[in-house]
Write an enzyme that holds these catalytic residues in place. Sequence first.
Site, PDB file in Angstrom:
ATOM      1  N   SER A 132     -17.586  38.272 -15.578  1.00  0.00           N
ATOM      2  CA  SER A 132     -19.458  38.290 -15.564  1.00  0.00           C
ATOM      3  C   SER A 132     -19.097  40.444 -16.748  1.00  0.00           C
ATOM      4  O   SER A 132     -18.156  41.096 -16.298  1.00  0.00           O
ATOM      5  CB  SER A 132     -19.656  38.788 -13.949  1.00  0.00           C
ATOM      6  OG  SER A 132     -21.085  39.697 -13.972  1.00  0.00           O
ATOM      7  N   HIS A 156     -17.236  40.401 -25.664  1.00  0.00           N
ATOM      8  CA  HIS A 156     -17.277  42.281 -25.041  1.00  0.00           C
ATOM      9  C   HIS A 156     -16.872  42.859 -25.053  1.00  0.00           C
ATOM     10  O   HIS A 156     -17.198  44.142 -24.988  1.00  0.00           O
ATOM     11  CB  HIS A 156     -18.432  41.946 -23.604  1.00  0.00           C
ATOM     12  CG  HIS A 156     -19.346  40.656 -23.517  1.00  0.00           C
ATOM     13  ND1 HIS A 156     -20.728  41.355 -24.223  1.00  0.00           N
ATOM     14  CD2 HIS A 156     -19.576  39.455 -23.759  1.00  0.00           C
ATOM     15  CE1 HIS A 156     -21.268  40.322 -23.736  1.00  0.00           C
ATOM     16  NE2 HIS A 156     -20.735  39.591 -23.812  1.00  0.00           N
ATOM     17  N   ASP A 188      -2.537  33.521  -5.790  1.00  0.00           N
ATOM     18  CA  ASP A 188      -4.189  35.216  -6.813  1.00  0.00           C
ATOM     19  C   ASP A 188      -2.726  35.952  -7.822  1.00  0.00           C
ATOM     20  O   ASP A 188      -2.113  35.602  -8.211  1.00  0.00           O
ATOM     21  CB  ASP A 188      -4.240  35.680  -5.611  1.00  0.00           C
ATOM     22  CG  ASP A 188      -5.271  36.612  -6.023  1.00  0.00           C
ATOM     23  OD1 ASP A 188      -6.521  36.503  -5.689  1.00  0.00           O
ATOM     24  OD2 ASP A 188      -4.936  37.783  -7.702  1.00  0.00           O
ATOM     25  N   SER A 234     -12.823  39.026 -25.073  1.00  0.00           N
ATOM     26  CA  SER A 234     -14.411  38.430 -25.533  1.00  0.00           C
ATOM     27  C   SER A 234     -15.004  39.285 -26.609  1.00  0.00           C
ATOM     28  O   SER A 234     -14.384  40.516 -26.475  1.00  0.00           O
ATOM     29  CB  SER A 234     -15.128  38.666 -23.406  1.00  0.00           C
ATOM     30  OG  SER A 234     -16.933  38.866 -23.992  1.00  0.00           O
ATOM     31  N   TYR A 245     -16.266  45.146 -17.399  1.00  0.00           N
ATOM     32  CA  TYR A 245     -15.856  43.565 -18.316  1.00  0.00           C
ATOM     33  C   TYR A 245     -15.700  43.807 -19.627  1.00  0.00           C
ATOM     34  O   TYR A 245     -14.002  43.269 -19.947  1.00  0.00           O
ATOM     35  CB  TYR A 245     -16.516  43.102 -18.124  1.00  0.00           C
ATOM     36  CG  TYR A 245     -16.614  41.700 -18.794  1.00  0.00           C
ATOM     37  CD1 TYR A 245     -16.048  40.358 -17.793  1.00  0.00           C
ATOM     38  CD2 TYR A 245     -17.249  40.716 -20.224  1.00  0.00           C
ATOM     39  CE1 TYR A 245     -15.158  39.507 -18.681  1.00  0.00           C
ATOM     40  CE2 TYR A 245     -16.799  39.767 -20.581  1.00  0.00           C
ATOM     41  CZ  TYR A 245     -16.101  39.136 -19.769  1.00  0.00           C
ATOM     42  OH  TYR A 245     -15.461  37.831 -20.319  1.00  0.00           O
ATOM     43  N   GLY A 265      -9.857  35.522 -14.083  1.00  0.00           N
ATOM     44  CA  GLY A 265     -10.024  36.825 -14.186  1.00  0.00           C
ATOM     45  C   GLY A 265     -11.491  36.830 -14.226  1.00  0.00           C
ATOM     46  O   GLY A 265     -12.284  35.715 -13.738  1.00  0.00           O
TER      47      GLY A 265
HETATM   48  C1  15L Z   1     -18.243  36.444 -22.063  1.00  0.00           C
HETATM   49  O1  15L Z   1     -17.424  36.901 -21.852  1.00  0.00           O
HETATM   50  C2  15L Z   1     -18.787  36.089 -20.697  1.00  0.00           C
HETATM   51  O2  15L Z   1     -18.091  36.130 -20.181  1.00  0.00           O
HETATM   52  C3  15L Z   1     -19.815  35.450 -20.417  1.00  0.00           C
HETATM   53  O3  15L Z   1     -20.673  35.374 -19.396  1.00  0.00           O
HETATM   54  C4  15L Z   1     -20.747  35.942 -21.696  1.00  0.00           C
HETATM   55  O4  15L Z   1     -21.715  37.077 -21.360  1.00  0.00           O
HETATM   56  C5  15L Z   1     -20.510  34.978 -22.924  1.00  0.00           C
HETATM   57  O5  15L Z   1     -19.611  36.569 -23.242  1.00  0.00           O
HETATM   58  C6  15L Z   1     -21.940  35.992 -24.333  1.00  0.00           C
HETATM   59  O6  15L Z   1     -21.251  36.996 -24.279  1.00  0.00           O
HETATM   60  O7  15L Z   1     -22.631  34.516 -23.979  1.00  0.00           O
END
Ligand code: 15L
Length: 253
Positions: A71, A109, A46, A107, A132, A68
Amino acid sequence: MATLITGAAGRIGACLRRGLPELGHRLRLTDRIPIEEHGVDQIVGDITDPATLAAAMEGVHAVVHLAGDPSTSASFESVLAANIEGTYRVFEAARSAGVERVVFASSNHAAGFTPRQESAPADTPARPDSLYGVSKVYGEALGRYYADRYGIRVACLRIGSFEPRPPDARALSTWLSPGDMVRLAHACLTAPELTYALVWGVSANTRGWLDLEPGRALGYHPQDDAEVYAAEFAGLDPADPDHAWLGGRTVES
Ligand code: 15L
């Protein structure tokens, strides 16, 4: 010297463990889940365990940190362990082992509450759309700190929708193909001029609105375009969150 991939058993990990060796990278893999492939150099454990990481970093010059909770609906408890503590442990183990560069899987996000616009710069201000996303902003900040304070070369990839093919109409803008994922990781692992960079991890999508220039400056030349799949999807209403916001429906979840 090897390149360590954390989260190597995951979806992006599987893609890189196939693609990067073809470009000359020698890999060490780490994950909680053993990878049942012949002849792989792996440490099972881990990333919140410093002993696992110390063993994994031996003889390593670069790290691709993918591990990580991926989700967008991850709980606070889950991002706290896997993304917040885990990412700190990875950067700190890298520093302690004298690793030269870290490529961090951030990401889109991290900036999911960015409204659609003509062209969003790669250093678009953090506007996370989920816990996230908050954890990815934190990872980017850690990367900046380790670059400024310790001189580690750090690339943070604001990855879009990593899938074999675009899964929905939103992804016609945000898709990152497996081939381009490999090209992006390779560029970030080899760019001599890298100090700290924030780049969008998306393909050369006709409907894309994320500025690819900072990635190109590092040698990332995407070759795929989601437009090839456009006929499979109905157009999006401008008010649909999948059209209006970078993070799509996650902004409402
Ligand atoms: C991400 O960062 C996520 O891990 C994945 O599940 C999707 O949500 C992707 O972005 C996305 O924005 O399509």
